[in-house]
Write a protein that holds these residues in place. Structure first.
Motif, PDB file in Angstrom:
ATOM      1  N   HIS A  10       0.728  -1.015  -0.322  1.00  0.00           N
ATOM      2  CA  HIS A  10      -0.209  -0.127   0.312  1.00  0.00           C
ATOM      3  C   HIS A  10       0.429   1.454  -0.385  1.00  0.00           C
ATOM      4  O   HIS A  10       0.672   2.391  -0.850  1.00  0.00           O
ATOM      5  N   LEU A  11       1.927   1.599   1.163  1.00  0.00           N
ATOM      6  CA  LEU A  11       2.872   2.053   0.980  1.00  0.00           C
ATOM      7  C   LEU A  11       3.466   2.647  -0.424  1.00  0.00           C
ATOM      8  O   LEU A  11       4.318   3.386  -1.217  1.00  0.00           O
ATOM      9  N   LEU A  12       3.659   1.430  -1.251  1.00  0.00           N
ATOM     10  CA  LEU A  12       4.731   1.742  -2.446  1.00  0.00           C
ATOM     11  C   LEU A  12       3.477   1.858  -3.645  1.00  0.00           C
ATOM     12  O   LEU A  12       3.844   2.933  -3.742  1.00  0.00           O
ATOM     13  N   ASN A  13       2.163   1.483  -3.428  1.00  0.00           N
ATOM     14  CA  ASN A  13       1.245   2.331  -4.533  1.00  0.00           C
ATOM     15  C   ASN A  13       1.161   3.688  -4.102  1.00  0.00           C
ATOM     16  O   ASN A  13       1.271   4.655  -5.027  1.00  0.00           O
ATOM     17  N   GLU A  14       1.344   4.215  -2.582  1.00  0.00           N
ATOM     18  CA  GLU A  14       1.065   5.459  -2.655  1.00  0.00           C
ATOM     19  C   GLU A  14       2.455   6.133  -3.214  1.00  0.00           C
ATOM     20  O   GLU A  14       2.082   7.500  -3.846  1.00  0.00           O
ATOM     21  N   LEU A  15       3.474   5.385  -2.952  1.00  0.00           N
ATOM     22  CA  LEU A  15       4.436   6.573  -3.362  1.00  0.00           C
ATOM     23  C   LEU A  15       4.850   6.738  -4.733  1.00  0.00           C
ATOM     24  O   LEU A  15       5.309   7.577  -5.428  1.00  0.00           O
ATOM     25  N   GLY A  18       2.396   9.279  -6.452  1.00  0.00           N
ATOM     26  CA  GLY A  18       3.566  10.522  -5.733  1.00  0.00           C
ATOM     27  C   GLY A  18       4.679  10.456  -7.288  1.00  0.00           C
ATOM     28  O   GLY A  18       5.149  11.305  -7.430  1.00  0.00           O
ATOM     29  N   VAL A  19       5.689   9.607  -7.688  1.00  0.00           N
ATOM     30  CA  VAL A  19       6.756   9.760  -8.347  1.00  0.00           C
ATOM     31  C   VAL A  19       5.869   9.691  -9.291  1.00  0.00           C
ATOM     32  O   VAL A  19       5.662  10.552 -10.100  1.00  0.00           O
ATOM     33  N   ARG A  20       4.719   9.256 -10.257  1.00  0.00           N
ATOM     34  CA  ARG A  20       3.880   9.288 -11.830  1.00  0.00           C
ATOM     35  C   ARG A  20       3.350  10.901 -11.350  1.00  0.00           C
ATOM     36  O   ARG A  20       3.882  11.456 -12.701  1.00  0.00           O
ATOM     37  N   THR A  21       2.872  11.314 -10.759  1.00  0.00           N
ATOM     38  CA  THR A  21       2.064  12.959 -10.350  1.00  0.00           C
ATOM     39  C   THR A  21       3.367  13.815 -10.188  1.00  0.00           C
ATOM     40  O   THR A  21       3.478  14.755 -11.523  1.00  0.00           O
ATOM     41  N   SER A  22       4.508  13.318  -9.929  1.00  0.00           N
ATOM     42  CA  SER A  22       5.807  14.238 -10.051  1.00  0.00           C
ATOM     43  C   SER A  22       6.635  13.605 -11.838  1.00  0.00           C
ATOM     44  O   SER A  22       6.804  15.491 -11.071  1.00  0.00           O
ATOM     45  N   GLU A  23       6.424  12.868 -11.525  1.00  0.00           N
ATOM     46  CA  GLU A  23       6.857  12.890 -13.255  1.00  0.00           C
ATOM     47  C   GLU A  23       6.210  14.402 -14.325  1.00  0.00           C
ATOM     48  O   GLU A  23       6.497  14.678 -14.890  1.00  0.00           O
ATOM     49  N   VAL A  24       4.616  14.181 -13.839  1.00  0.00           N
ATOM     50  CA  VAL A  24       3.526  14.906 -14.425  1.00  0.00           C
ATOM     51  C   VAL A  24       4.205  15.981 -14.244  1.00  0.00           C
ATOM     52  O   VAL A  24       4.442  17.326 -15.343  1.00  0.00           O
ATOM     53  N   LEU A 134       7.630   8.526   1.857  1.00  0.00           N
ATOM     54  CA  LEU A 134       6.832   8.742   1.020  1.00  0.00           C
ATOM     55  C   LEU A 134       5.982   9.906   1.770  1.00  0.00           C
ATOM     56  O   LEU A 134       6.094  10.847   0.242  1.00  0.00           O
ATOM     57  N   THR A 135       6.475  10.855   2.577  1.00  0.00           N
ATOM     58  CA  THR A 135       6.147  11.992   3.070  1.00  0.00           C
ATOM     59  C   THR A 135       7.715  12.616   2.637  1.00  0.00           C
ATOM     60  O   THR A 135       6.721  13.739   2.289  1.00  0.00           O
ATOM     61  N   HIS A 136       8.694  12.564   2.445  1.00  0.00           N
ATOM     62  CA  HIS A 136       9.651  13.638   1.852  1.00  0.00           C
ATOM     63  C   HIS A 136       8.830  13.859   0.256  1.00  0.00           C
ATOM     64  O   HIS A 136       9.154  14.977   0.114  1.00  0.00           O
ATOM     65  N   LEU A 137       8.801  12.289  -0.103  1.00  0.00           N
ATOM     66  CA  LEU A 137       8.586  12.868  -1.583  1.00  0.00           C
ATOM     67  C   LEU A 137       7.268  13.531  -1.905  1.00  0.00           C
ATOM     68  O   LEU A 137       7.318  14.885  -2.858  1.00  0.00           O
ATOM     69  N   PHE A 138       6.467  13.440  -1.356  1.00  0.00           N
ATOM     70  CA  PHE A 138       5.233  13.975  -0.977  1.00  0.00           C
ATOM     71  C   PHE A 138       4.856  15.856  -0.914  1.00  0.00           C
ATOM     72  O   PHE A 138       5.006  16.202  -0.770  1.00  0.00           O
ATOM     73  N   HIS A 139       6.473  15.969  -0.014  1.00  0.00           N
ATOM     74  CA  HIS A 139       6.221  17.280   0.562  1.00  0.00           C
ATOM     75  C   HIS A 139       7.099  17.722  -0.613  1.00  0.00           C
ATOM     76  O   HIS A 139       6.468  18.968  -0.847  1.00  0.00           O
ATOM     77  N   HIS A 140       8.232  17.341  -1.220  1.00  0.00           N
ATOM     78  CA  HIS A 140       8.316  18.657  -2.322  1.00  0.00           C
ATOM     79  C   HIS A 140       7.648  18.015  -3.847  1.00  0.00           C
ATOM     80  O   HIS A 140       7.166  19.039  -4.463  1.00  0.00           O
ATOM     81  N   ARG A 141       6.874  17.011  -3.561  1.00  0.00           N
ATOM     82  CA  ARG A 141       6.201  16.953  -5.371  1.00  0.00           C
ATOM     83  C   ARG A 141       5.294  17.950  -4.667  1.00  0.00           C
ATOM     84  O   ARG A 141       4.500  19.191  -5.728  1.00  0.00           O
ATOM     85  N   GLU A 154      -1.536  26.517 -15.556  1.00  0.00           N
ATOM     86  CA  GLU A 154      -2.702  26.289 -15.277  1.00  0.00           C
ATOM     87  C   GLU A 154      -2.667  24.822 -14.483  1.00  0.00           C
ATOM     88  O   GLU A 154      -2.310  23.565 -14.944  1.00  0.00           O
ATOM     89  N   LEU A 155      -2.529  24.575 -13.050  1.00  0.00           N
ATOM     90  CA  LEU A 155      -3.098  23.424 -12.914  1.00  0.00           C
ATOM     91  C   LEU A 155      -3.753  23.099 -11.962  1.00  0.00           C
ATOM     92  O   LEU A 155      -4.312  23.767 -11.166  1.00  0.00           O
ATOM     93  N   HIS A 156      -4.300  21.866 -11.542  1.00  0.00           N
ATOM     94  CA  HIS A 156      -5.802  21.661 -11.153  1.00  0.00           C
ATOM     95  C   HIS A 156      -5.289  20.690  -9.740  1.00  0.00           C
ATOM     96  O   HIS A 156      -4.487  19.379 -10.132  1.00  0.00           O
ATOM     97  N   PHE A 157      -6.047  20.738  -8.378  1.00  0.00           N
ATOM     98  CA  PHE A 157      -5.312  19.888  -7.478  1.00  0.00           C
ATOM     99  C   PHE A 157      -5.563  17.906  -7.944  1.00  0.00           C
ATOM    100  O   PHE A 157      -4.543  17.429  -7.405  1.00  0.00           O
ATOM    101  N   SER A 158      -6.186  18.016  -8.569  1.00  0.00           N
ATOM    102  CA  SER A 158      -6.634  16.757  -9.145  1.00  0.00           C
ATOM    103  C   SER A 158      -5.927  16.066  -9.838  1.00  0.00           C
ATOM    104  O   SER A 158      -5.517  14.880  -9.685  1.00  0.00           O
ATOM    105  N   MET A 159      -5.065  16.320 -10.285  1.00  0.00           N
ATOM    106  CA  MET A 159      -4.101  16.156 -10.949  1.00  0.00           C
ATOM    107  C   MET A 159      -2.773  15.277 -10.508  1.00  0.00           C
ATOM    108  O   MET A 159      -2.352  14.775 -10.316  1.00  0.00           O
ATOM    109  N   LEU A 160      -2.836  15.558  -8.965  1.00  0.00           N
ATOM    110  CA  LEU A 160      -2.001  15.242  -7.457  1.00  0.00           C
ATOM    111  C   LEU A 160      -2.350  13.562  -7.783  1.00  0.00           C
ATOM    112  O   LEU A 160      -2.111  12.679  -6.803  1.00  0.00           O
ATOM    113  N   TYR A 161      -3.447  13.252  -7.929  1.00  0.00           N
ATOM    114  CA  TYR A 161      -4.027  11.512  -7.582  1.00  0.00           C
ATOM    115  C   TYR A 161      -4.382  10.930  -9.048  1.00  0.00           C
ATOM    116  O   TYR A 161      -5.175  10.020  -8.435  1.00  0.00           O
ATOM    117  N   MET A 162      -3.695  11.064 -10.098  1.00  0.00           N
ATOM    118  CA  MET A 162      -4.490  10.675 -11.087  1.00  0.00           C
ATOM    119  C   MET A 162      -3.594   9.637 -11.576  1.00  0.00           C
ATOM    120  O   MET A 162      -2.091   9.580 -11.265  1.00  0.00           O
TER     121      MET A 162
END
Length: 162
Positions: A10-15, A18-24, A134-141, A154-162
């Motif tokens: 579960h933690l890896l999926n969350e990470l 974070g990686v996928r949305t950071s790449e975007v 996990l928290t470290h990566l999300f902080h910098h994202r 032009e960003l929308h917060f929903s893109m952080l969860y796609m």
């Protein structure tokens, strides 16, 4: 599958989210954005993105008890890089390296193997380090998202969860 491995996954999926949305977000950076620094006492956009791309790799080294010198070498390994594609690819590669280590651990290792960072007095178990990463990566994202918003993207917060 044990509950411990389910939590790890579960933690890896969350990470990975974070990686996928950071790449975007990284791929949205325009050439004219690279000189941005919100304030003199904050990281510049290039410093932030390079650090973000290295979070999985540097945190892995720290959780494996790398010394300050080795951690420092990792932190400067992307210095000068400003190609968004290469930075996004580095983040993905570093995540895959990090993930490989975690899935190699037994449930007992995740819960009981305790390691100490070169800068800390207390040690943490591998699962605690996983939460820290996990928290470290999300902080910098989040910082990157805010930098890009301040630059007029032009960003929308929903893109952080796609």
């Amino acid at each position: 599958m044990s509950e411990t491995l389910q939590i790890r996954d579960h933690l890896l999926n969350e990470l990975e989210t974070g990686v996928r949305t950071s790449e975007v977000l990284i791929r949205l950076i325009r050439p004219e954005d690279w000189s941005y620094r919100p304030q003199g006492n904050m990281r510049s956009l290039p410093e932030l993105v390079r650090h973000l791309a290295l979070v999985p790799r540097s945190d892995l080294a720290i959780m494996q008890e790398a010394g300050a010198e080795e951690a420092g070498e990792i932190e400067v390994s992307l210095d000068g890089e400003s190609d968004p594609e290469r930075l996004a690819a580095a983040l993905r590669e570093n995540f895959e390296l990090y993930k490989s280590y975690l899935v190699s651990l037994t449930p007992e290792d995740l819960l009981n193997r305790s390691t100490k960072a070169f800068y800390a007095e207390d040690s943490h178990t591998q699962i605690q380090w996983q939460i820290e990463t996990l928290t470290h990566l999300f902080h910098h994202r989040s910082q990157l998202y805010n930098y890009l918003k301040q630059l007029g993207h032009e960003l929308h917060f929903s893109m952080l969860y796609m």
